[in-house]
Enzyme design. Structure first.
Site, short mmCIF file in Angstrom:
data_model
loop_
_atom_site.label_atom_id
_atom_site.label_comp_id
_atom_site.label_asym_id
_atom_site.label_seq_id
_atom_site.Cartn_x
_atom_site.Cartn_y
_atom_site.Cartn_z
N THR A 126 0.83 -1.22 0.00
CA THR A 126 0.00 0.00 0.00
C THR A 126 0.86 1.27 0.00
OG1 THR A 126 -0.16 0.04 2.39
CG2 THR A 126 -1.88 -1.15 1.22
N GLY B 203 -1.21 -4.46 11.04
CA GLY B 203 -1.83 -4.54 12.36
C GLY B 203 -3.34 -4.49 12.30
N ASP B 204 -3.94 -4.11 13.42
CA ASP B 204 -5.40 -4.07 13.52
C ASP B 204 -6.00 -3.04 12.57
OD1 ASP B 204 -5.38 -6.05 15.45
OD2 ASP B 204 -5.25 -4.64 17.10
N ASN C 211 -6.23 3.37 3.55
CA ASN C 211 -7.51 3.04 2.90
C ASN C 211 -7.39 2.53 1.47
OD1 ASN C 211 -9.10 3.51 5.12
ND2 ASN C 211 -9.17 5.70 4.72
N GLY D 13 -8.82 1.19 17.01
CA GLY D 13 -7.64 1.99 16.70
C GLY D 13 -7.91 3.20 15.83
C1 1PX Z 1 -0.51 -1.33 34.12
C2 1PX Z 1 -0.61 -2.14 32.86
C3 1PX Z 1 -1.84 -1.87 32.12
C4 1PX Z 1 -2.03 -2.70 30.90
C5 1PX Z 1 -3.39 -2.50 30.36
C6 1PX Z 1 -3.57 -3.25 29.13
C7 1PX Z 1 -4.95 -3.18 28.58
C8 1PX Z 1 -4.91 -3.69 27.20
C9 1PX Z 1 -6.22 -3.78 26.54
C10 1PX Z 1 -5.97 -3.91 25.10
C11 1PX Z 1 -7.16 -3.82 24.28
C12 1PX Z 1 -6.75 -3.85 22.87
C13 1PX Z 1 -7.85 -3.60 21.94
C14 1PX Z 1 -7.30 -3.46 20.57
C15 1PX Z 1 -7.16 -2.32 19.99
C16 1PX Z 1 -6.54 -2.17 18.65
O1 1PX Z 1 -7.51 -2.38 17.65
C17 1PX Z 1 -6.00 -0.76 18.53
C18 1PX Z 1 -5.27 -0.57 17.19
O2 1PX Z 1 -4.13 -1.38 17.14
P1 1PX Z 1 -3.00 -1.22 16.00
O3 1PX Z 1 -2.24 0.03 16.25
O4 1PX Z 1 -2.16 -2.45 16.08
O5 1PX Z 1 -3.67 -1.11 14.66
N1 1PX Z 1 -5.09 -0.54 19.60
C19 1PX Z 1 -5.33 0.40 20.50
O6 1PX Z 1 -6.26 1.17 20.44
C20 1PX Z 1 -4.35 0.49 21.61
C21 1PX Z 1 -5.04 0.44 22.90
C22 1PX Z 1 -3.99 0.02 23.85
C23 1PX Z 1 -4.12 0.56 25.14
C24 1PX Z 1 -2.97 0.10 25.95
C25 1PX Z 1 -2.80 0.93 27.06
C26 1PX Z 1 -1.58 0.64 27.81
C27 1PX Z 1 -1.75 1.29 29.11
C28 1PX Z 1 -0.58 1.39 29.92
C29 1PX Z 1 -1.05 2.14 31.15
C30 1PX Z 1 0.02 2.35 32.07
C31 1PX Z 1 -0.42 2.99 33.32
C32 1PX Z 1 0.74 3.02 34.24
C33 1PX Z 1 0.52 3.87 35.39
C34 1PX Z 1 1.66 3.89 36.35
N1 ADP Z 2 0.99 2.96 2.84
C1 ADP Z 2 0.41 3.49 3.89
N2 ADP Z 2 0.71 4.73 4.32
C2 ADP Z 2 0.13 5.25 5.39
N3 ADP Z 2 -0.80 4.62 6.13
C3 ADP Z 2 -1.14 3.39 5.76
C4 ADP Z 2 -0.56 2.76 4.62
N4 ADP Z 2 -1.10 1.52 4.51
C5 ADP Z 2 -1.97 1.39 5.52
N5 ADP Z 2 -2.01 2.50 6.27
C6 ADP Z 2 -2.81 2.78 7.49
O1 ADP Z 2 -1.95 2.68 8.60
C7 ADP Z 2 -2.71 2.42 9.77
C8 ADP Z 2 -1.94 1.57 10.74
O2 ADP Z 2 -1.62 0.37 10.18
P1 ADP Z 2 -1.43 -1.00 10.93
O3 ADP Z 2 -0.98 -1.96 9.90
O4 ADP Z 2 -2.64 -1.35 11.68
O5 ADP Z 2 -0.21 -0.74 11.93
P2 ADP Z 2 -0.16 -0.44 13.50
O6 ADP Z 2 -0.59 -1.68 14.18
O7 ADP Z 2 1.25 -0.11 13.76
O8 ADP Z 2 -1.10 0.70 13.78
C9 ADP Z 2 -3.95 1.74 9.28
O9 ADP Z 2 -5.06 2.45 9.77
C10 ADP Z 2 -3.91 1.80 7.76
O10 ADP Z 2 -5.12 2.28 7.24
#
Ligand code: 1PX
Ligand code: ADP
Ligand code: CA
Length: 595
Positions: free
Chosen positions: A165, A191-192, A169, A547
């Site tokens: 890509t 990723g997600d 999108n 995300g």
């Molecule tokens: C104190 C340790 C706390 C650990 C808490 C972990 C909770 C994790 C729940 C994860 C839910 C994940 C749901 C998935 C979301 C994803 O779709 C989405 C996109 O992912 P991508 O970037 O790979 O595309 N990811 C997210 O939105 C990331 C959410 C992650 C939140 C992690 C937060 C970490 C928190 C650390 C708190 C630390 C507090 C420390 C205070 C002394």
């Molecule tokens: N070539 C690109 N340039 C910029 N953004 C992109 C490209 N290809 C995909 N994306 C976008 O990047 C975002 C993050 O991608 P993802 O693969 O989930 O990685 P991460 O887990 O690190 O967030 C996605 O929302 C996707 O739509």
């Protein structure tokens, strides 16, 4: 040698050891002869886990080498290895090289095994459309695909069309608009966020072709046939981890190759009568929304951006007012606190298929649902909770990820047509830290007085009509100023004005200066923290939808049972080590696969 339809048996050599090989229906096994305890020396595997059968002595690692010998054939198959207590096994490519007594027999083995593959594995993909996000996670998507995944696809005879890509999108738009004839599935390397692009493309395309309006929250969406594969190369990799049990590119590539199929619930998010997005893992307001908003400008940090932003947002100590209405699922069937786990072959999910797609339902009744006679209002009684929340999360599955191996809701099911709604009410910083920390250990994160969890079919979020009565909050714009850094007396003492009228004038002046100095310091820290958070001084948070930040706060979410299918099979129990000690009779060929 003996053959009849679907059955073949002969002696073969593996290295310098004589074996009896047996193909019987859907199983292939080989037993070392001249050994006392033969059971313990049988390796048995389902044909469905054979990756390829090749003539000659074939190696693909570290690079492909073929020695075309007359009497040899090489079998490639799924091999499991233990990853430690309670974790799902990793899959790797097993390889065994058989030498037959004659060329004729070798040819018969190859033919029979390939026929068995055709018979027992009708749903394997032959042609795939692969999208690589070169910037996802640690930016290793291209390398992971070309060095690890592509050689496996080639070995299995899968041809793939690869798109690297160039913009966000692009993958979604490709699936929505381009000709997909001949593809058996779409795969993302990322990723997600990348998975979400494929999800939107596949669902959108299916609805377009079926003439169904995605915007109507009451419509029965058309289930999607085109399977989605995920090669994990992102930051959170939650969808992969929660559907496979590990985030490992080889394991995922093998699931794709053998054509595994895992149905998945999808949540549609609407604002009035507009579809906003689809989600499979997290629709989260408050903490997770703030973490995402904060992390977006730290993309350069890679996967660490979430931990760093999580720490900062935690310090901001925010909570938000809201009304959460939900439509409970049938609590007689399952509950988010029943301590069950959705594992491969989950009974709850299989039984849900019949409930979600009753065979008796004629196409005309589906049609009448599409005309709007079906209503979420008629699905039961909505319940309502109002208050200040640290976070409101809805997840259609456990949402386990390497950061939280049991996930947001450990007992949620991948394909039962429900989601889990988690309400974390406002609490003190230590309480909230306890809640977060329990995502990483074995303690129950729902067993806290300020947390409630409900299994639901739909959720609505809105704001109270008038918030004036809420004295504690002050005027709207100044709300959600962080109350302080835990353990920092300066910040904590800054919450209210100090009454100084009782003091003498000298004392009063000095005290006032000191106070002002403290206030100034406190304000600076506060402003610094507020500045760090993007929804600065806002009374509202944002929604994190797998995300992506949603542009609306007042939303309606509805769970669509088993709307899409992944090339996965759910989380396998780690039976490798246990069964090893039970011997091969119970082991179904998974325990003693050695080359
Ligand atoms: C104190 C340790 C706390 C650990 C808490 C972990 C909770 C994790 C729940 C994860 C839910 C994940 C749901 C998935 C979301 C994803 O779709 C989405 C996109 O992912 P991508 O970037 O790979 O595309 N990811 C997210 O939105 C990331 C959410 C992650 C939140 C992690 C937060 C970490 C928190 C650390 C708190 C630390 C507090 C420390 C205070 C002394
Ligand atoms: N070539 C690109 N340039 C910029 N953004 C992109 C490209 N290809 C995909 N994306 C976008 O990047 C975002 C993050 O991608 P993802 O693969 O989930 O990685 P991460 O887990 O690190 O967030 C996605 O929302 C996707 O739509
Ligand atoms: Ca579910």
């Amino acid at each position: 040698m003996e053959t009849d339809s679907g059955r073949m048996e002969s002696s073969v050599w593996l290295g310098n050891k004589r074996h009896r090989a047996l193909l019987s229906g859907w199983r292939f096994s080989w037993t070392e002869l001249d050994k006392k305890n033969r059971d313990k020396n049988t390796i048995s595997l389902p044909v469905s886990e054979v990756v390829a059968v090749m003539e000659g002595q074939v190696e693909i690692q570290p690079q492909k080498k073929v020695k075309d010998t007359d009497r040899d054939f090489t079998l490639f198959y799924v091999k499991r290895s233990n990853t430690g207590s309670g974790k799902a096994p990793l899959w790797s490519l097993g390889r065994s090289q058989f030498c037959c007594p004659s060329r004729d027999l070798r040819d018969q083995w190859v033919t029979q095994l390939r026929i068995a593959l055709k018979t027992h594995c009708p749903s394997r993909p032959h042609r795939l459309l692969v999208f690589i996000n070169p910037y996802g996670g640690k930016k290793k998507g291209k390398q992971i695909y070309h060095s690890t995944v592509a050689p496996l696809f080639e070995l299995a005879g899968i041809s793939s069309h690869v798109v690297v890509t160039e913009r966000a999108n692009q993958a979604r738009d490709h699936i929505l608009k381009k000709d997909l004839t001949g593809f058996d599935g779409v795969v993302c390397v990322g990723g997600d966020g990348m998975f979400s692009e494929l999800l939107h493309g596949v669902i959108g395309r299916t609805q377009q072709e079926a003439g169904v309006s995605e915007h109507d929250p009451c419509v029965m969406l058309q289930p999607c046939d085109l399977h989605i594969g995920i090669i994990p190369a992102g930051s959170t990799d939650c969808v992969c981890f929660a559907t496979v049990g590990v985030n490992d590119p080889v394991t995922s590539a093998l699931h794709i190759i053998i054509g595994d199929s895992q149905p998945l619930d999808v949540c549609s998010v609407h604002h009035h009568s507009t579809l906003v997005r689809y989600s499979v893992s997290l629709v989260g307001y408050g903490f997770y929304g703030d973490v995402l908003a904060e992390s977006e400008r730290r993309r350069w940090m890679g996967p660490l951006r979430y931990d760093y932003s999580g720490f900062l947002v935690y310090l901001c100590n925010r909570s938000y007012q809201g009304i959460v209405q939900y439509l409970p699922a049938d609590s007689q069937i399952t509950s988010p606190r029943d301590n069950s786990r959705c594992l491969s072959g989950c009974r709850v999910c299989s039984e849900s298929t019949e409930r979600l797609f009753p065979r008796s339902e004629s196409s005309s009744s589906l049609y009448s649902r599409q005309l709007g006679q079906y209503s979420i209002e008629s699905e039961g009684e909505w319940l309502s909770v109002e208050g200040r929340f640290r976070c409101v999360s809805l997840t259609c599955m456990s949402s386990s990820c390497p950061r939280s191996p049991k996930g947001l809701s450990p007992s949620a099911h991948l394909a039962d047509g429900t989601g889990d709604l988690i309400l974390v009410r406002n609490t003190n910083p230590l309480g909230f830290l306890t809640y977060l920390h329990r995502h990483t250990n074995t303690q129950d994160q729902f067993d806290l007085p300020f947390v409630e969890v409900h299994r639901v079919k739909a959720v609505r979020f809105s704001f109270p009509p008038s918030e004036e009565a809420d004295d504690e909050d002050g005027p709207k714009e100044s709300r959600n100023i962080p109350a302080g850094i835990p353990g920092d007396p300066e910040m904590l003492s800054d919450a209210g004005d100090v009454e100084s009228g009782r003091l003498g004038s000298q004392q009063c002046l000095a005290e006032k200066r000191r106070e002002q100095g403290m206030k100034e310091k406190g304000r600076k820290k506060r402003d610094y923290l507020c500045g760090l958070c993007s929804s600065k001084r806002s009374a509202t948070s944002v929604w994190n939808c797998d995300g992506e930040i949603l542009p609306y706060s007042e939303i309606l979410c509805r769970v669509h049972g088993q709307l899409v299918h992944l090339f996965a099979r759910g989380i396998e129990e780690d039976t490798v080590s246990r069964k090893y000690h039970e011997g091969s009779r119970n082991c179904q060929g998974r325990c003693i696969l050695h080359n």
